[in-house]
Write a protein that holds these residues in place. Structure first.
Motif, PDB file in Angstrom:
ATOM      1  N   GLU A 154     -25.089  23.319  19.222  1.00 15.08           N
ATOM      2  CA  GLU A 154     -25.222  24.406  20.198  1.00 15.08           C
ATOM      3  C   GLU A 154     -24.222  25.497  19.929  1.00 15.08           C
ATOM      4  OE1 GLU A 154     -24.973  22.656  24.061  1.00 15.08           O
ATOM      5  OE2 GLU A 154     -26.632  21.329  23.658  1.00 15.08           O
TER       6      GLU A 154
ATOM      7  N   ARG B  55     -29.514  15.919  17.005  1.00 14.09           N
ATOM      8  CA  ARG B  55     -29.547  17.067  17.928  1.00 14.09           C
ATOM      9  C   ARG B  55     -29.028  18.312  17.220  1.00 14.09           C
ATOM     10  NH1 ARG B  55     -26.209  14.435  22.161  1.00 14.09           N
ATOM     11  NH2 ARG B  55     -27.421  12.568  22.430  1.00 14.09           N
TER      12      ARG B  55
ATOM     13  N   SER C 275     -29.135   9.566  17.365  1.00 12.19           N
ATOM     14  CA  SER C 275     -29.644  10.583  18.284  1.00 12.19           C
ATOM     15  C   SER C 275     -28.716  11.789  18.327  1.00 12.19           C
ATOM     16  CB  SER C 275     -29.805   9.985  19.680  1.00 12.19           C
ATOM     17  OG  SER C 275     -30.207  10.967  20.593  1.00 12.19           O
TER      18      SER C 275
END
Length: 135
Positions: A135, A132, A128
Protein backbone atom coordinates in the motif's frame (compact mmCIF):
# COMPACT_ATOMS: atom_id res chain seq x y z
CA UNK A 1 49.05 -9.83 18.87
CA UNK A 2 45.95 -11.54 20.26
CA UNK A 3 42.57 -10.05 19.45
CA UNK A 4 40.48 -8.78 22.29
CA UNK A 5 37.23 -10.44 23.27
CA UNK A 6 35.45 -7.26 22.17
CA UNK A 7 37.01 -7.47 18.69
CA UNK A 8 36.05 -11.14 18.33
CA UNK A 9 32.50 -10.40 19.49
CA UNK A 10 32.23 -7.55 16.99
CA UNK A 11 33.38 -9.83 14.16
CA UNK A 12 30.79 -12.44 15.17
CA UNK A 13 28.11 -9.74 15.30
CA UNK A 14 29.03 -8.35 11.87
CA UNK A 15 29.17 -11.84 10.37
CA UNK A 16 25.72 -12.54 11.85
CA UNK A 17 24.23 -9.33 10.48
CA UNK A 18 25.58 -10.15 7.02
CA UNK A 19 23.81 -13.52 7.12
CA UNK A 20 20.56 -11.95 8.35
CA UNK A 21 20.76 -9.35 5.56
CA UNK A 22 20.86 -12.20 3.02
CA UNK A 23 17.73 -13.73 4.56
CA UNK A 24 15.69 -10.61 5.28
CA UNK A 25 17.12 -7.10 5.12
CA UNK A 26 14.50 -5.75 7.53
CA UNK A 27 14.75 -8.56 10.08
CA UNK A 28 17.75 -7.21 11.97
CA UNK A 29 16.08 -3.86 12.60
CA UNK A 30 12.84 -5.60 13.62
CA UNK A 31 14.66 -7.83 16.13
CA UNK A 32 16.59 -4.94 17.63
CA UNK A 33 13.44 -2.80 17.91
CA UNK A 34 11.34 -5.62 19.38
CA UNK A 35 13.85 -6.30 22.15
CA UNK A 36 15.21 -2.80 22.77
CA UNK A 37 12.95 -1.97 25.71
CA UNK A 38 13.17 -5.32 27.49
CA UNK A 39 16.46 -7.07 26.64
CA UNK A 40 18.59 -5.14 24.16
CA UNK A 41 21.57 -7.45 24.64
CA UNK A 42 19.50 -10.44 23.54
CA UNK A 43 19.39 -9.26 19.92
CA UNK A 44 23.17 -9.08 19.97
CA UNK A 45 23.31 -12.67 21.24
CA UNK A 46 21.04 -13.74 18.37
CA UNK A 47 23.26 -12.09 15.78
CA UNK A 48 26.50 -13.30 17.34
CA UNK A 49 25.60 -16.88 18.22
CA UNK A 50 22.75 -18.00 15.96
CA UNK A 51 23.93 -16.24 12.82
CA UNK A 52 27.56 -15.24 13.46
CA UNK A 53 28.55 -18.67 14.77
CA UNK A 54 25.99 -21.27 13.67
CA UNK A 55 24.58 -20.01 10.36
CA UNK A 56 28.03 -19.02 9.11
CA UNK A 57 29.60 -22.44 9.74
CA UNK A 58 30.82 -24.25 6.66
CA UNK A 59 29.03 -27.33 5.37
CA UNK A 60 25.46 -26.18 4.67
CA UNK A 61 24.12 -23.53 2.36
CA UNK A 62 21.46 -21.04 3.50
CA UNK A 63 18.72 -23.02 1.76
CA UNK A 64 19.57 -26.16 3.76
CA UNK A 65 19.78 -24.15 6.96
CA UNK A 66 16.34 -22.64 6.35
CA UNK A 67 14.89 -26.09 5.65
CA UNK A 68 16.31 -27.28 8.98
CA UNK A 69 15.02 -24.19 10.78
CA UNK A 70 11.50 -24.53 9.41
CA UNK A 71 11.35 -28.24 10.18
CA UNK A 72 12.65 -27.69 13.71
CA UNK A 73 10.31 -24.84 14.52
CA UNK A 74 7.31 -26.60 12.97
CA UNK A 75 8.07 -29.73 14.98
CA UNK A 76 8.14 -27.71 18.19
CA UNK A 77 4.59 -26.63 17.51
CA UNK A 78 4.85 -23.61 19.82
CA UNK A 79 7.16 -21.22 18.01
CA UNK A 80 4.80 -19.56 15.55
CA UNK A 81 6.43 -16.12 15.68
CA UNK A 82 9.86 -17.56 14.94
CA UNK A 83 8.44 -19.85 12.26
CA UNK A 84 6.88 -16.84 10.53
CA UNK A 85 10.31 -15.18 10.34
CA UNK A 86 11.99 -18.32 9.00
CA UNK A 87 9.31 -18.90 6.36
CA UNK A 88 9.80 -15.31 5.17
CA UNK A 89 13.57 -15.81 5.10
CA UNK A 90 13.25 -19.11 3.25
CA UNK A 91 11.04 -17.52 0.60
CA UNK A 92 13.48 -14.62 0.29
CA UNK A 93 16.24 -17.05 -0.67
CA UNK A 94 14.14 -19.11 -3.08
CA UNK A 95 12.06 -21.76 -1.30
CA UNK A 96 8.55 -21.84 -2.68
CA UNK A 97 5.15 -22.42 -1.09
CA UNK A 98 4.99 -26.09 -2.07
CA UNK A 99 8.38 -26.83 -0.55
CA UNK A 100 7.45 -25.09 2.70
CA UNK A 101 4.09 -26.85 2.89
CA UNK A 102 5.84 -30.17 2.22
CA UNK A 103 8.35 -29.49 4.99
CA UNK A 104 5.64 -28.76 7.51
CA UNK A 105 3.54 -31.78 6.50
CA UNK A 106 6.65 -33.96 6.86
CA UNK A 107 7.00 -32.86 10.48
CA UNK A 108 3.56 -34.32 11.29
CA UNK A 109 5.18 -37.77 11.27
CA UNK A 110 7.40 -36.79 14.21
CA UNK A 111 5.60 -33.96 15.98
CA UNK A 112 1.97 -34.89 15.39
CA UNK A 113 -0.92 -33.53 13.40
CA UNK A 114 -1.91 -30.72 15.79
CA UNK A 115 1.54 -29.11 15.59
CA UNK A 116 1.68 -29.48 11.82
CA UNK A 117 -1.83 -28.08 11.41
CA UNK A 118 -1.02 -25.05 13.55
CA UNK A 119 2.16 -24.38 11.62
CA UNK A 120 0.42 -24.80 8.26
CA UNK A 121 -1.90 -22.00 9.37
CA UNK A 122 1.17 -19.86 10.13
CA UNK A 123 2.48 -20.58 6.63
CA UNK A 124 -0.91 -19.66 5.19
CA UNK A 125 -0.72 -16.27 6.96
CA UNK A 126 2.77 -15.62 5.58
CA UNK A 127 1.74 -16.61 2.04
CA UNK A 128 -1.33 -14.40 2.25
CA UNK A 129 0.63 -11.41 3.53
CA UNK A 130 3.21 -11.81 0.78
CA UNK A 131 0.59 -11.95 -1.94
CA UNK A 132 -1.09 -8.71 -0.86
CA UNK A 133 -0.08 -5.65 -2.86
CA UNK A 134 1.97 -3.06 -1.03
CA UNK A 135 0.00 0.00 0.00
Amino acid sequence: MAQSVVDLGQRRYERGRQIVDKLDRDADDKVIAALSDIAPDFSRYIFEFAFGDIYSRPGLDLRSREIAAIASLAALGNASAQLRVQIEAAMNIGLDRDEIIGLIIQTAVYSGFPAAMNELLVAKEVFSARSRPLE
